[in-house]
Design a protein around this motif. Sequence first.
Motif, PDB file in Angstrom:
ATOM      1  N   GLY A  21      12.935  11.720  11.370  1.00  0.00           N
ATOM      2  CA  GLY A  21      12.805  10.275  11.390  1.00  0.00           C
ATOM      3  C   GLY A  21      11.357   9.821  11.452  1.00  0.00           C
ATOM      4  N   LEU A  22      10.543  10.533  12.209  1.00  0.00           N
ATOM      5  CA  LEU A  22       9.128  10.183  12.296  1.00  0.00           C
ATOM      6  C   LEU A  22       8.429  10.384  10.953  1.00  0.00           C
ATOM      7  N   VAL A  23       8.764  11.475  10.278  1.00  0.00           N
ATOM      8  CA  VAL A  23       8.178  11.756   8.962  1.00  0.00           C
ATOM      9  C   VAL A  23       8.619  10.686   7.959  1.00  0.00           C
ATOM     10  N   ALA A  24       9.887  10.316   7.983  1.00  0.00           N
ATOM     11  CA  ALA A  24      10.390   9.275   7.080  1.00  0.00           C
ATOM     12  C   ALA A  24       9.751   7.921   7.395  1.00  0.00           C
ATOM     13  N   ASP A  25       9.584   7.606   8.670  1.00  0.00           N
ATOM     14  CA  ASP A  25       8.949   6.345   9.061  1.00  0.00           C
ATOM     15  C   ASP A  25       7.499   6.269   8.601  1.00  0.00           C
ATOM     16  N   ALA A  26       6.870   7.422   8.428  1.00  0.00           N
ATOM     17  CA  ALA A  26       5.482   7.460   7.954  1.00  0.00           C
ATOM     18  C   ALA A  26       5.397   7.245   6.446  1.00  0.00           C
ATOM     19  N   GLY A  27       6.556   7.166   5.768  1.00  0.00           N
ATOM     20  CA  GLY A  27       6.560   6.878   4.342  1.00  0.00           C
ATOM     21  C   GLY A  27       6.930   8.042   3.447  1.00  0.00           C
ATOM     22  N   PHE A  28       7.216   9.186   4.025  1.00  0.00           N
ATOM     23  CA  PHE A  28       7.578  10.361   3.243  1.00  0.00           C
ATOM     24  C   PHE A  28       9.069  10.383   2.943  1.00  0.00           C
ATOM     25  N   GLU A  29       9.429  11.035   1.866  1.00  0.00           N
ATOM     26  CA  GLU A  29      10.838  11.286   1.547  1.00  0.00           C
ATOM     27  C   GLU A  29      11.176  12.676   2.062  1.00  0.00           C
ATOM     28  N   VAL A  30      12.038  12.727   3.060  1.00  0.00           N
ATOM     29  CA  VAL A  30      12.393  14.000   3.683  1.00  0.00           C
ATOM     30  C   VAL A  30      13.301  14.776   2.751  1.00  0.00           C
ATOM     31  N   GLY A  31      12.937  16.028   2.494  1.00  0.00           N
ATOM     32  CA  GLY A  31      13.744  16.894   1.637  1.00  0.00           C
ATOM     33  C   GLY A  31      14.690  17.740   2.448  1.00  0.00           C
ATOM     34  N   VAL A  32      14.186  18.806   3.003  1.00  0.00           N
ATOM     35  CA  VAL A  32      15.010  19.706   3.803  1.00  0.00           C
ATOM     36  C   VAL A  32      14.425  19.820   5.198  1.00  0.00           C
ATOM     37  N   HIS A  33      15.286  20.180   6.123  1.00  0.00           N
ATOM     38  CA  HIS A  33      14.857  20.397   7.501  1.00  0.00           C
ATOM     39  C   HIS A  33      15.810  21.383   8.136  1.00  0.00           C
ATOM     40  N   GLY A  34      15.374  22.031   9.178  1.00  0.00           N
ATOM     41  CA  GLY A  34      16.239  22.982   9.850  1.00  0.00           C
ATOM     42  C   GLY A  34      15.476  23.819  10.848  1.00  0.00           C
ATOM     43  N   ASP A  35      16.076  24.921  11.240  1.00  0.00           N
ATOM     44  CA  ASP A  35      15.489  25.821  12.220  1.00  0.00           C
ATOM     45  C   ASP A  35      15.061  27.112  11.541  1.00  0.00           C
ATOM     46  N   VAL A  36      13.992  27.675  12.066  1.00  0.00           N
ATOM     47  CA  VAL A  36      13.474  28.957  11.585  1.00  0.00           C
ATOM     48  C   VAL A  36      13.336  29.878  12.783  1.00  0.00           C
ATOM     49  N   ARG A  37      13.865  31.032  12.649  1.00  0.00           N
ATOM     50  CA  ARG A  37      13.773  32.037  13.716  1.00  0.00           C
ATOM     51  C   ARG A  37      14.300  31.485  15.040  1.00  0.00           C
ATOM     52  N   LEU A  38      13.695  31.949  16.115  1.00  0.00           N
ATOM     53  CA  LEU A  38      14.202  31.586  17.435  1.00  0.00           C
ATOM     54  C   LEU A  38      13.844  30.173  17.879  1.00  0.00           C
ATOM     55  N   TRP A  39      12.570  29.822  17.829  1.00  0.00           N
ATOM     56  CA  TRP A  39      12.150  28.590  18.495  1.00  0.00           C
ATOM     57  C   TRP A  39      11.346  27.664  17.601  1.00  0.00           C
ATOM     58  N   LEU A  40      11.626  27.621  16.321  1.00  0.00           N
ATOM     59  CA  LEU A  40      10.886  26.751  15.411  1.00  0.00           C
ATOM     60  C   LEU A  40      11.836  25.841  14.635  1.00  0.00           C
ATOM     61  N   SER A  41      11.420  24.608  14.443  1.00  0.00           N
ATOM     62  CA  SER A  41      12.119  23.662  13.577  1.00  0.00           C
ATOM     63  C   SER A  41      11.126  23.178  12.540  1.00  0.00           C
ATOM     64  N   TYR A  42      11.628  22.802  11.366  1.00  0.00           N
ATOM     65  CA  TYR A  42      10.717  22.355  10.328  1.00  0.00           C
ATOM     66  C   TYR A  42      11.303  21.155   9.586  1.00  0.00           C
ATOM     67  N   VAL A  43      10.399  20.413   8.964  1.00  0.00           N
ATOM     68  CA  VAL A  43      10.757  19.317   8.072  1.00  0.00           C
ATOM     69  C   VAL A  43       9.848  19.459   6.863  1.00  0.00           C
ATOM     70  N   ARG A  44      10.442  19.470   5.672  1.00  0.00           N
ATOM     71  CA  ARG A  44       9.680  19.484   4.430  1.00  0.00           C
ATOM     72  C   ARG A  44       9.905  18.146   3.735  1.00  0.00           C
ATOM     73  N   ALA A  45       8.822  17.500   3.344  1.00  0.00           N
ATOM     74  CA  ALA A  45       8.906  16.167   2.769  1.00  0.00           C
ATOM     75  C   ALA A  45       7.908  16.020   1.632  1.00  0.00           C
ATOM     76  N   MET A  46       8.010  14.880   0.937  1.00  0.00           N
ATOM     77  CA  MET A  46       7.117  14.612  -0.183  1.00  0.00           C
ATOM     78  C   MET A  46       6.703  13.137  -0.159  1.00  0.00           C
ATOM     79  N   ARG A  47       5.470  12.917  -0.570  1.00  0.00           N
ATOM     80  CA  ARG A  47       5.019  11.532  -0.738  1.00  0.00           C
ATOM     81  C   ARG A  47       5.440  11.092  -2.118  1.00  0.00           C
ATOM     82  N   THR A  48       6.213  10.024  -2.195  1.00  0.00           N
ATOM     83  CA  THR A  48       6.738   9.585  -3.486  1.00  0.00           C
ATOM     84  C   THR A  48       5.937   8.445  -4.088  1.00  0.00           C
ATOM     85  N   ARG A  49       5.263   7.651  -3.295  1.00  0.00           N
ATOM     86  CA  ARG A  49       4.474   6.531  -3.832  1.00  0.00           C
ATOM     87  C   ARG A  49       3.016   6.734  -3.554  1.00  0.00           C
TER      88      ARG A  49
END
Length: 74
Positions: free
Chosen positions: A46-74
């Motif tokens: 939500g924070l990434v989207a509020d900053a103006g990015f289009e959120v693509g994928v998100h999830g967990d990696v390994r034991l204690w990591l989460s990620y968000v991948r996004a793109m600037r569209t404009r």
Amino acid sequence: MYSVLWPGGRLLVVEFRPPKSRLDRRLVHGGASHAMAHNRVDLLGGLVADAGFEVGVHGDVRLWLSYVRAMRTR
């Protein structure tokens, strides 16, 4: 980050997330204080989207990591 990426530029944010098991939470609490124990990674997309990015994928990696991948569209 939004201001330095061109349209079509990609963003990857990786953050520590609190562990799910009780034992792991105790270990983290002892080694990383309270900072990681209450890290609200569920708000990251939500924070990434509020900053103006289009959120693509998100999830967990390994034991204690989460990620968000996004793109600037404009």
